[in-house]
Design a protein around this motif. Structure first.
Motif, mmCIF file in Angstrom:
data_model
loop_
_atom_site.group_PDB
_atom_site.id
_atom_site.type_symbol
_atom_site.label_atom_id
_atom_site.label_comp_id
_atom_site.label_asym_id
_atom_site.label_seq_id
_atom_site.Cartn_x
_atom_site.Cartn_y
_atom_site.Cartn_z
ATOM 1 N N ARG A 203 0.793 -1.243 0.000
ATOM 2 C CA ARG A 203 0.000 0.000 0.000
ATOM 3 C C ARG A 203 0.826 1.293 0.000
ATOM 4 O O ARG A 203 0.515 2.208 -0.767
ATOM 5 C CB ARG A 203 -0.961 -0.030 1.180
ATOM 6 C CG ARG A 203 -1.832 1.214 1.249
ATOM 7 C CD ARG A 203 -2.890 1.104 2.309
ATOM 8 N NE ARG A 203 -4.007 0.399 1.712
ATOM 9 C CZ ARG A 203 -4.695 -0.556 2.318
ATOM 10 N NH1 ARG A 203 -4.371 -0.933 3.514
ATOM 11 N NH2 ARG A 203 -5.709 -1.122 1.718
ATOM 12 N N PRO A 204 1.887 1.443 0.806
ATOM 13 C CA PRO A 204 2.619 2.720 0.796
ATOM 14 C C PRO A 204 3.176 3.091 -0.581
ATOM 15 O O PRO A 204 3.159 4.265 -0.958
ATOM 16 C CB PRO A 204 3.750 2.499 1.811
ATOM 17 C CG PRO A 204 3.202 1.461 2.745
ATOM 18 C CD PRO A 204 2.372 0.556 1.872
ATOM 19 N N ALA A 205 3.628 2.118 -1.353
ATOM 20 C CA ALA A 205 4.153 2.413 -2.689
ATOM 21 C C ALA A 205 3.038 2.893 -3.609
ATOM 22 O O ALA A 205 3.226 3.817 -4.405
ATOM 23 C CB ALA A 205 4.831 1.176 -3.276
ATOM 24 N N VAL A 206 1.868 2.292 -3.495
ATOM 25 C CA VAL A 206 0.724 2.692 -4.315
ATOM 26 C C VAL A 206 0.245 4.084 -3.874
ATOM 27 O O VAL A 206 -0.066 4.939 -4.709
ATOM 28 C CB VAL A 206 -0.403 1.647 -4.218
ATOM 29 C CG1 VAL A 206 -1.638 2.088 -4.987
ATOM 30 C CG2 VAL A 206 0.075 0.292 -4.744
ATOM 31 N N GLN A 207 0.216 4.318 -2.576
ATOM 32 C CA GLN A 207 -0.219 5.620 -2.064
ATOM 33 C C GLN A 207 0.744 6.729 -2.468
ATOM 34 O O GLN A 207 0.325 7.865 -2.687
ATOM 35 C CB GLN A 207 -0.361 5.565 -0.543
ATOM 36 C CG GLN A 207 -1.557 4.747 -0.093
ATOM 37 C CD GLN A 207 -1.619 4.546 1.414
ATOM 38 O OE1 GLN A 207 -0.600 4.561 2.099
ATOM 39 N NE2 GLN A 207 -2.823 4.348 1.933
ATOM 40 N N ALA A 208 2.019 6.400 -2.600
ATOM 41 C CA ALA A 208 3.008 7.399 -3.015
ATOM 42 C C ALA A 208 2.709 7.921 -4.421
ATOM 43 O O ALA A 208 3.091 9.037 -4.769
ATOM 44 C CB ALA A 208 4.420 6.804 -2.964
ATOM 45 N N ASP A 209 2.010 7.109 -5.222
ATOM 46 C CA ASP A 209 1.618 7.525 -6.569
ATOM 47 C C ASP A 209 0.202 8.090 -6.600
ATOM 48 O O ASP A 209 -0.383 8.263 -7.667
ATOM 49 C CB ASP A 209 1.713 6.335 -7.545
ATOM 50 C CG ASP A 209 3.161 5.967 -7.848
ATOM 51 O OD1 ASP A 209 4.033 6.857 -7.753
ATOM 52 O OD2 ASP A 209 3.411 4.802 -8.180
ATOM 53 N N GLY A 210 -0.377 8.343 -5.428
ATOM 54 C CA GLY A 210 -1.691 8.970 -5.353
ATOM 55 C C GLY A 210 -2.863 8.015 -5.413
ATOM 56 O O GLY A 210 -4.002 8.431 -5.609
ATOM 57 N N GLY A 211 -2.608 6.725 -5.238
ATOM 58 C CA GLY A 211 -3.693 5.742 -5.301
ATOM 59 C C GLY A 211 -3.818 4.964 -4.013
ATOM 60 O O GLY A 211 -3.194 5.296 -3.008
ATOM 61 N N ASP A 212 -4.615 3.929 -4.057
ATOM 62 C CA ASP A 212 -4.765 3.038 -2.911
ATOM 63 C C ASP A 212 -5.371 1.727 -3.398
ATOM 64 O O ASP A 212 -5.910 1.647 -4.501
ATOM 65 C CB ASP A 212 -5.653 3.661 -1.828
ATOM 66 C CG ASP A 212 -5.366 3.084 -0.445
ATOM 67 O OD1 ASP A 212 -4.554 2.127 -0.338
ATOM 68 O OD2 ASP A 212 -5.945 3.581 0.536
ATOM 69 N N ILE A 213 -5.257 0.696 -2.565
ATOM 70 C CA ILE A 213 -5.782 -0.629 -2.870
ATOM 71 C C ILE A 213 -6.659 -1.050 -1.701
ATOM 72 O O ILE A 213 -6.270 -0.888 -0.547
ATOM 73 C CB ILE A 213 -4.666 -1.686 -2.983
ATOM 74 C CG1 ILE A 213 -3.510 -1.209 -3.820
ATOM 75 C CG2 ILE A 213 -5.217 -2.997 -3.503
ATOM 76 C CD1 ILE A 213 -2.279 -2.091 -3.639
#
Length: 86
Positions: free
Chosen positions: A25-35
């Motif tokens: 999740r932190p890597a995805v959130q760093a790009d402005g998204g979430d799972i």
């Protein structure tokens, strides 16, 4: 007399899948998204939902297959596939 500690039950497949998603999740959130983990079916198919910048992003399919699914199948052998849902 002290009692022996009761063994903890093994984490469920869903709990293990959620743990892996929490690591990703932190890597995805760093790009402005979430799972979001939606469901884990008995046949090992994991249903996830993309949020934010990931929703509708052309790269989300690559992220799903190369990152999320690969990590989940590596760390949770019961996972057979990962499917995005709306």
């Amino acid at each position: 007399m002290p009692t022996a500690a009761q063994p903890q039950p093994a984490p469920s497949v869903r709990e293990r899948v959620q743990g892996v998603i929490n690591l990703i999740r932190p890597a995805v959130q760093a790009d402005g998204g979430d799972i979001e983990l939606v469901d884990v079916k008995e046949d090992g198919v994991v249903h996830i939902r993309f949020h934010g910048a990931c929703h509708g992003c052309p790269s989300s399919t690559m992220t799903l297959q190369m990152g999320i699914e690969r990590n989940l199948r590596e760390k949770v052998p019961e996972v057979t596939a990962v499917v995005p849902v709306q």
